[in-house]
Design a protein around this motif. Structure first.
Motif, PDB file in Angstrom:
ATOM      1  N   GLU A 232      35.840 -42.520 -55.417  1.00 35.50           N
ATOM      2  CA  GLU A 232      34.680 -43.018 -56.182  1.00 35.50           C
ATOM      3  C   GLU A 232      33.349 -42.547 -55.579  1.00 35.50           C
ATOM      4  O   GLU A 232      32.423 -42.206 -56.302  1.00 35.50           O
ATOM      5  N   TYR A 233      33.273 -42.525 -54.254  1.00 34.27           N
ATOM      6  CA  TYR A 233      32.017 -42.134 -53.604  1.00 34.27           C
ATOM      7  C   TYR A 233      31.939 -40.628 -53.308  1.00 34.27           C
ATOM      8  O   TYR A 233      30.972 -40.169 -52.693  1.00 34.27           O
ATOM      9  N   HIS A 234      32.996 -39.887 -53.712  1.00 35.07           N
ATOM     10  CA  HIS A 234      33.039 -38.428 -53.469  1.00 35.07           C
ATOM     11  C   HIS A 234      32.833 -38.090 -51.999  1.00 35.07           C
ATOM     12  O   HIS A 234      32.107 -37.153 -51.663  1.00 35.07           O
ATOM     13  N   VAL A 235      33.447 -38.878 -51.123  1.00 38.19           N
ATOM     14  CA  VAL A 235      33.412 -38.538 -49.696  1.00 38.19           C
ATOM     15  C   VAL A 235      34.825 -38.079 -49.310  1.00 38.19           C
ATOM     16  O   VAL A 235      35.708 -38.000 -50.161  1.00 38.19           O
ATOM     17  N   ASP A 236      35.046 -37.747 -48.036  1.00 40.02           N
ATOM     18  CA  ASP A 236      36.404 -37.344 -47.655  1.00 40.02           C
ATOM     19  C   ASP A 236      36.942 -38.278 -46.576  1.00 40.02           C
ATOM     20  O   ASP A 236      36.242 -39.179 -46.105  1.00 40.02           O
ATOM     21  N   LEU A 237      38.191 -38.017 -46.205  1.00 40.62           N
ATOM     22  CA  LEU A 237      38.878 -38.936 -45.282  1.00 40.62           C
ATOM     23  C   LEU A 237      38.247 -38.966 -43.887  1.00 40.62           C
ATOM     24  O   LEU A 237      38.466 -39.907 -43.122  1.00 40.62           O
ATOM     25  N   ALA A 238      37.468 -37.937 -43.570  1.00 40.52           N
ATOM     26  CA  ALA A 238      36.820 -37.896 -42.251  1.00 40.52           C
ATOM     27  C   ALA A 238      35.514 -38.683 -42.249  1.00 40.52           C
ATOM     28  O   ALA A 238      34.969 -38.991 -41.177  1.00 40.52           O
ATOM     29  N   THR A 239      35.011 -39.026 -43.443  1.00 38.07           N
ATOM     30  CA  THR A 239      33.680 -39.654 -43.512  1.00 38.07           C
ATOM     31  C   THR A 239      33.604 -41.008 -42.789  1.00 38.07           C
ATOM     32  O   THR A 239      32.633 -41.254 -42.058  1.00 38.07           O
ATOM     33  N   PRO A 240      34.586 -41.914 -42.947  1.00 43.21           N
ATOM     34  CA  PRO A 240      34.468 -43.190 -42.217  1.00 43.21           C
ATOM     35  C   PRO A 240      34.309 -42.985 -40.704  1.00 43.21           C
ATOM     36  O   PRO A 240      33.480 -43.642 -40.072  1.00 43.21           O
ATOM     37  N   ASP A 262      45.206 -42.739 -46.502  1.00 45.29           N
ATOM     38  CA  ASP A 262      45.410 -41.310 -46.731  1.00 45.29           C
ATOM     39  C   ASP A 262      46.700 -41.183 -47.544  1.00 45.29           C
ATOM     40  O   ASP A 262      47.799 -41.185 -46.988  1.00 45.29           O
ATOM     41  N   THR A 263      46.546 -41.108 -48.868  1.00 40.72           N
ATOM     42  CA  THR A 263      47.738 -41.134 -49.734  1.00 40.72           C
ATOM     43  C   THR A 263      48.571 -39.861 -49.582  1.00 40.72           C
ATOM     44  O   THR A 263      49.795 -39.902 -49.682  1.00 40.72           O
ATOM     45  N   LYS A 264      47.899 -38.736 -49.288  1.00 41.85           N
ATOM     46  CA  LYS A 264      48.621 -37.462 -49.167  1.00 41.85           C
ATOM     47  C   LYS A 264      49.645 -37.529 -48.030  1.00 41.85           C
ATOM     48  O   LYS A 264      50.770 -37.065 -48.154  1.00 41.85           O
ATOM     49  N   ASN A 265      49.229 -38.108 -46.911  1.00 40.55           N
ATOM     50  CA  ASN A 265      50.133 -38.173 -45.745  1.00 40.55           C
ATOM     51  C   ASN A 265      50.795 -39.536 -45.588  1.00 40.55           C
ATOM     52  O   ASN A 265      51.452 -39.789 -44.569  1.00 40.55           O
ATOM     53  N   ASN A 266      50.551 -40.412 -46.575  1.00 39.04           N
ATOM     54  CA  ASN A 266      51.184 -41.719 -46.570  1.00 39.04           C
ATOM     55  C   ASN A 266      50.935 -42.479 -45.263  1.00 39.04           C
ATOM     56  O   ASN A 266      51.869 -42.995 -44.634  1.00 39.04           O
ATOM     57  N   TYR A 268      47.546 -44.595 -42.799  1.00 36.27           N
ATOM     58  CA  TYR A 268      46.164 -45.086 -42.740  1.00 36.27           C
ATOM     59  C   TYR A 268      45.521 -44.522 -41.477  1.00 36.27           C
ATOM     60  O   TYR A 268      46.051 -44.710 -40.371  1.00 36.27           O
ATOM     61  N   LYS A 269      44.397 -43.828 -41.642  1.00 37.35           N
ATOM     62  CA  LYS A 269      43.681 -43.247 -40.489  1.00 37.35           C
ATOM     63  C   LYS A 269      42.705 -44.296 -39.967  1.00 37.35           C
ATOM     64  O   LYS A 269      41.950 -44.878 -40.748  1.00 37.35           O
ATOM     65  N   VAL A 270      42.718 -44.493 -38.666  1.00 36.36           N
ATOM     66  CA  VAL A 270      41.934 -45.588 -38.091  1.00 36.36           C
ATOM     67  C   VAL A 270      40.934 -45.068 -37.069  1.00 36.36           C
ATOM     68  O   VAL A 270      41.277 -44.268 -36.200  1.00 36.36           O
ATOM     69  N   SER A 271      39.696 -45.545 -37.183  1.00 27.93           N
ATOM     70  CA  SER A 271      38.675 -45.313 -36.149  1.00 27.93           C
ATOM     71  C   SER A 271      38.294 -46.664 -35.567  1.00 27.93           C
ATOM     72  O   SER A 271      38.142 -47.634 -36.316  1.00 27.93           O
ATOM     73  N   ILE A 272      38.125 -46.708 -34.251  1.00 25.19           N
ATOM     74  CA  ILE A 272      37.769 -47.980 -33.594  1.00 25.19           C
ATOM     75  C   ILE A 272      36.635 -47.714 -32.601  1.00 25.19           C
ATOM     76  O   ILE A 272      36.644 -46.703 -31.893  1.00 25.19           O
ATOM     77  N   ARG A 273      35.706 -48.652 -32.525  1.00 23.97           N
ATOM     78  CA  ARG A 273      34.638 -48.577 -31.523  1.00 23.97           C
ATOM     79  C   ARG A 273      34.472 -49.951 -30.888  1.00 23.97           C
ATOM     80  O   ARG A 273      34.794 -50.971 -31.505  1.00 23.97           O
ATOM     81  N   SER A 274      33.945 -49.975 -29.657  1.00 23.41           N
ATOM     82  CA  SER A 274      33.810 -51.243 -28.942  1.00 23.41           C
ATOM     83  C   SER A 274      32.552 -51.278 -28.098  1.00 23.41           C
ATOM     84  O   SER A 274      32.137 -50.269 -27.532  1.00 23.41           O
ATOM     85  N   HIS A 275      31.968 -52.468 -28.006  1.00 25.23           N
ATOM     86  CA  HIS A 275      30.842 -52.713 -27.104  1.00 25.23           C
ATOM     87  C   HIS A 275      31.302 -53.168 -25.735  1.00 25.23           C
ATOM     88  O   HIS A 275      30.516 -53.237 -24.817  1.00 25.23           O
ATOM     89  N   GLY A 276      32.559 -53.655 -25.635  1.00 27.73           N
ATOM     90  CA  GLY A 276      32.979 -54.285 -24.380  1.00 27.73           C
ATOM     91  C   GLY A 276      34.464 -54.180 -24.096  1.00 27.73           C
ATOM     92  O   GLY A 276      34.854 -53.559 -23.096  1.00 27.73           O
ATOM     93  N   PRO A 277      35.330 -54.744 -24.939  1.00 30.04           N
ATOM     94  CA  PRO A 277      36.763 -54.684 -24.653  1.00 30.04           C
ATOM     95  C   PRO A 277      37.271 -53.233 -24.662  1.00 30.04           C
ATOM     96  O   PRO A 277      36.801 -52.420 -25.468  1.00 30.04           O
ATOM     97  N   ILE A 278      38.223 -52.949 -23.780  1.00 24.97           N
ATOM     98  CA  ILE A 278      38.825 -51.605 -23.747  1.00 24.97           C
ATOM     99  C   ILE A 278      39.836 -51.503 -24.884  1.00 24.97           C
ATOM    100  O   ILE A 278      40.756 -52.317 -24.991  1.00 24.97           O
ATOM    101  N   ILE A 279      39.649 -50.505 -25.756  1.00 30.05           N
ATOM    102  CA  ILE A 279      40.446 -50.463 -26.994  1.00 30.05           C
ATOM    103  C   ILE A 279      41.519 -49.383 -27.010  1.00 30.05           C
ATOM    104  O   ILE A 279      42.410 -49.423 -27.846  1.00 30.05           O
ATOM    105  N   ASN A 280      41.462 -48.422 -26.065  1.00 32.91           N
ATOM    106  CA  ASN A 280      42.431 -47.313 -26.207  1.00 32.91           C
ATOM    107  C   ASN A 280      43.866 -47.737 -25.911  1.00 32.91           C
ATOM    108  O   ASN A 280      44.811 -47.110 -26.380  1.00 32.91           O
ATOM    109  N   GLU A 281      44.031 -48.856 -25.155  1.00 34.12           N
ATOM    110  CA  GLU A 281      45.404 -49.330 -24.906  1.00 34.12           C
ATOM    111  C   GLU A 281      45.989 -49.897 -26.215  1.00 34.12           C
ATOM    112  O   GLU A 281      47.147 -49.648 -26.548  1.00 34.12           O
TER     113      GLU A 281
END
Ligand code: AMP
Length: 327
Positions: A232-240, A262-266, A268-281
């Motif tokens: 609807e917004y004519h953006v791509d999967l990398a935009t978020p 991501d329907t093509k690859n079936n 969900y692509k996830v981006s995460i950011r944090s101000h404090g807690p360590i999230i990569n684990e």
């Protein structure tokens, strides 16, 4: 002047000098740091050693064509090369090296180490970007710089540090940027358009995210973005992922995540950011990884999404509780 340090830089230069054939690769779904570091290093090696065969590989992204054109090579034909891996610690996420008969791997990266162990391995988690490391390499060795190479490195540093805003930005970052500008005389303010130019549709999409992001009591901001909305917004999967840093400094939010269908690859692509807690684990529990405060993951469906959100919310709760008890 950036203080002259370690022998690792000398070792890297020696390896580059030694090999007549070099392939440079980076992670799938590249960002400006990955693309710019790869192309800048390739162009510098070509400029310094015109007789070497040097290739920067991986799938091209049209919106990043300003940085330069990537190379198409026949991996099965190119034997005995040095493979330089930039900006990625895990072999499964390296783009464009299928069936490549490389002799050894050299790695330069600012992510926490994972399964790639370069025979020469420069891993520096304290660096704001891989471009910062490549700039240091070029400034401290006979590898040459020109205006285009320096401009690419500058944009990679600015992009990955989010304009010198993120915590990995250090006095060393500024020292390297100072030396880079001094050595190349780039007109750095004229370059920002290449990073920040965007259509009104993307701005409207950012408005959609702002209006729809859920914020829990514990300070988790999250949004599941269906593929229909991307269309609807004519953006791509990398935009978020490109927009996620714009949601920094929201008082009620400690950790925030966008979960994009991501329907093509079936998946969900996830981006995460944090101000404090360590999230990569937490990210690595969900087919992901990344930095302590900036990570990515892949989810399979609703059940996993619910469990992922619950885990992140709990992380926020624990972090809040620990912060209160430390007062
Ligand atoms: P992004 O939100 O896509 O900008 O990614 C943030 C950071 O996490 C970057 O350093 C990525 O390289 C890393 N990352 C993203 N997705 C993954 C994944 N599936 N596995 C490991 N690292 C990832």
């Amino acid at each position: 002047m950036v203080p002259i340090n370690n022998s690792i830089i000398k070792k890297i230069y020696k390896k580059i000098k030694e090999y007549p054939k070099i392939v440079i690769a980076r992670h799938v779904g590249p960002d400006p740091d990955a693309i710019a570091s790869t192309i800048a290093l390739r162009d510098s090696i070509r400029l310094t050693f015109p007789t070497k065969e040097v290739y920067a590989v991986g799938l091209g992204v049209s919106k990043f064509k300003y940085y330069g054109i990537l190379d198409k090579i026949d991996n099965e034909q190119l034997s005995d090369c040095l493979l330089i891996v930039l900006d990625v610690p895990n072999i499964s996420r390296v783009d464009g090296i299928e069936n490549l008969a490389y002799q050894e791997i050299l790695k330069i990266d600012h992510h926490p180490a994972e399964d790639i162990k370069g025979l020469v391995d420069w891993t520096d988690e304290s660096s704001c970007s891989t471009c910062q490391m490549i700039a240091e390499l070029l400034l401290k060795t006979p590898l040459k710089l020109d205006t285009k190479i320096a401009g690419n490195l500058y944009l990679g540093i600015v992009s990955d540090s989010d304009r010198f805003l993120l915590p990995y930005t250090t006095n060393k970052t500024f020292a390297i940027v100072h030396d880079l500008i001094k050595a190349s005389k780039i007109d750095f303010t004229s370059l920002y358009n290449y990073l920040y130019d965007r259509g009104i549709n993307e701005v409207r999409f950012q408005g959609y995210i702002a209006s729809n992001m859920q914020v829990t009591e514990n300070g988790l901001g999250y949004l599941v973005i269906p593929s229909d909305i991307i269309k609807e917004y004519h953006v791509d999967l990398a935009t978020p992922a490109n927009l996620i840093n714009n949601f920094n400094f929201i008082r009620e939010v400690i950790v925030w995540t966008f979960i994009t269908e991501d329907t093509k690859n079936n998946v969900y692509k996830v981006s995460i950011r944090s101000h404090g807690p360590i999230i990569n684990e937490t990210a690595s529990k969900y087919n992901g990884g990344g930095h302590k405060y900036a990570s990515g993951a892949r989810l399979t469906g609703e059940e996993e999404i619910a469990s992922f959100i619950k885990d992140l919310d709990q992380l926020c709760e624990e972090y809040k509780r620990a912060s209160i008890s430390n007062i």
